[in-house]
Scaffold this motif. Structure first.
Motif, PDB file in Angstrom:
ATOM      1  N   LEU A   1      51.102  29.548  43.333  1.00 11.24           N
ATOM      2  CA  LEU A   1      50.431  30.571  42.488  1.00 11.24           C
ATOM      3  C   LEU A   1      49.190  30.395  43.640  1.00 11.24           C
ATOM      4  O   LEU A   1      48.222  30.568  43.167  1.00 11.24           O
ATOM      5  N   ALA A   2      49.431  28.742  44.362  1.00 14.50           N
ATOM      6  CA  ALA A   2      48.173  28.901  44.843  1.00 14.50           C
ATOM      7  C   ALA A   2      48.205  29.592  46.304  1.00 14.50           C
ATOM      8  O   ALA A   2      47.181  29.808  46.516  1.00 14.50           O
ATOM      9  N   MET A   3      49.609  30.238  46.721  1.00 15.91           N
ATOM     10  CA  MET A   3      49.229  30.587  48.021  1.00 15.91           C
ATOM     11  C   MET A   3      48.060  32.206  47.947  1.00 15.91           C
ATOM     12  O   MET A   3      47.428  31.831  49.424  1.00 15.91           O
ATOM     13  N   PRO A   4      48.445  32.672  47.256  1.00 16.70           N
ATOM     14  CA  PRO A   4      47.396  33.793  46.874  1.00 16.70           C
ATOM     15  C   PRO A   4      45.713  32.897  47.550  1.00 16.70           C
ATOM     16  O   PRO A   4      45.091  33.639  48.790  1.00 16.70           O
ATOM     17  N   TYR A   5      45.387  32.270  46.872  1.00 18.90           N
ATOM     18  CA  TYR A   5      43.961  31.284  46.874  1.00 18.90           C
ATOM     19  C   TYR A   5      43.811  31.088  47.922  1.00 18.90           C
ATOM     20  O   TYR A   5      42.802  30.499  49.320  1.00 18.90           O
ATOM     21  N   LEU A   6      44.974  30.374  48.806  1.00 19.20           N
ATOM     22  CA  LEU A   6      44.998  29.490  50.031  1.00 19.20           C
ATOM     23  C   LEU A   6      44.617  30.310  51.474  1.00 19.20           C
ATOM     24  O   LEU A   6      43.687  30.155  52.744  1.00 19.20           O
TER      25      LEU A   6
END
Length: 442
Positions: A429-434
């Protein structure tokens, strides 16, 4: 901030069944309060110096002692709950579960404070003011009211005299920490610097002007995340003069109550957790903002799967260097690059001249490999953080204090993830923001 429990207002304290004169009560409370604070501080220092595992019951007893010591130490314990580089993991777990649980300001006092801080009779501003608090914390209480134009608002009133109590507590804390730092028990630990930073964070929660600004920043930053609502300060009543006196008027959000996962239902639970965590990731990785106090009294999942985020008294803005370092660490951890995680820690932490970077890197690689791709049900952030800081401690490293706040923001929310959505892949879930933060942001 917690909902209030009924208690008789104005009752005279009793000892041994007899009413006690006010002066004796005041002196007794002062002496007992200082004793509780010193005992709590000493207990934490002893456990910190020993740095060994301890029974959960002992950790809970120390947490309870700090809870009794008053508002400053409740807030301090919440912060210490993230200092796995300083405290045993069991103590951090007990501290991270500490929330305010204090009686509300009496209705008569609330009305008097409202008028004094408004600088005018309440009737000139409010068509209705409910003097029974809807939420009560150690720093302030919140009340429901209606403006003359019919707008429903929430009125946050700082407790009378809390500034003096917090200032005195922080002086005692600084003195005690400076003394303990000279003993063999805590020698070599960055206790003074850590407590100084935490004290600034605690004192900052008294500043309603800063909180009003934080609400505006949070709301703007979260506009891109559908399904999160943050109350905004009322544009007419959020002036600096009133907020500096301890009065904050903001949007009233209806329906705020704790809803169990069973009552919420699986679909709404999953949506609420993913929405909230997306918001946390967005403001952290892209905006450098950390809401450090997202316990169940400040973050409410709603029956439709949306989320209400309140109380911005403890929102921290990270310097750009700290935001980027923490963001890359999180990204490299999620992609299994323990070697780069080690490089980031070594570039941000204070370390001894005799450090063996190769040995540290090898252990960091093993730690990161153990959690890469884990679901929420299989991943214990507290245990991972404990392992990370234990690794640093073995090699004589002291973590950058600015890593405290992102860790706190995620740790406090971790319980809600496990309760509502244990199958969540929090790294995915964090990957797009990272990726946006590290590779496409300009």
């Amino acid at each position: 901030m917690t909902s209030v429990a009924a208690r008789p207002a104005g009752a005279l304290p009793r000892v041994g069944g007899s009413a006690v004169p006010g002066r004796v009560v005041t002196v007794t409370r002062t002496v007992a309060g200082v004793a509780a604070r010193v005992a709590g501080l000493w207990a934490v220092a002893v456990l910190t110096g020993r740095r060994r595992a301890l029974p959960a019951a002992t950790a809970r007893a120390v947490a309870a002692r700090l809870h009794r010591a008053g508002p400053t130490f409740v807030k301090l314990a919440q912060l210490l709950g993230t200092r796995l580089d300083l405290l045993p993991a069991e103590l951090c777990a007990a501290f991270s579960r500490l929330y305010d649980d204090v009686p509300a300001i009496s209705p008569r006092t609330a009305r008097a404070l409202l008028e004094a801080r408004l600088g005018a009779p309440p009737e000139t501003v409010f068509a209705r003011f409910d003097a029974e608090a809807v939420a009560s914390g150690s720093i302030a209480c919140v009340y429901r009211a209606t403006l003359l134009d019919g707008t429903e608002v929430a009125v946050k009133i700082r407790r009378p005299g809390v500034e003096r109590i917090v200032a005195a507590d922080l002086r005692l804390l600084a003195w005690g920490t400076a003394l303990l730092a000279r003993t063999p028990l805590m020698r070599g630990l960055p206790a003074v610097a850590a407590v100084r930073q935490m004290s600034q964070a605690v004192a900052g929660q008294l500043d309603f002007t800063a909180e009003a600004d934080a609400l505006v920043r949070l709301s703007a930053a979260l506009e891109a995340v559908e399904g999160i609502r943050v109350p905004l300060p009322h544009p007419v009543l959020a002036d600096a003069a009133r907020t500096s006196r301890g009065l904050l008027v903001m949007d009233y959000l209806p329906g705020l109550r704790r809803i169990s996962p069973a009552e919420l239902g699986p679909e709404a639970s999953v949506r609420a957790v993913e929405t909230a965590l997306s918001g946390i990731y967005k403001i952290l990785f892209l905006d450098g903002l950390v809401h450090c106090d997202l316990h169940p009294g400040n973050l409410y999942p709603m029956p439709d799967g949306t989320v209400q985020m309140i109380d911005a008294g403890f929102v921290v803005r990270l310097p750009e260097t700290a935001r980027r370092a923490f963001t890359e660490f999180f990204f490299r951890m999620g992609t299994g690059n323990g070697r780069r995680c080690a490089e980031i820690v070594l570039s941000t932490a204070r370390h001894p001249a005799g450090l063996d970077p190769a040995a540290f890197t090898a252990e960091m690689v093993a730690l990161v490999d153990s959690v890469t791709g884990a679901r929420a049900a299989d991943f214990d952030l507290l245990r991972f953080a404990a392992g990370l800081f234990e690794l640093q401690r073995r090699h004589g490293l002291h973590a950058d204090p600015l890593f405290i706040f992102p860790l706190l923001g995620i740790l406090v929310f971790e319980g809600a993830i496990n309760d509502h959505h244990p199958e969540l892949d929090f790294q995915e879930l964090a990957m797009p923001y990272l990726i946006q933060a590290l590779f496409t942001r300009r």
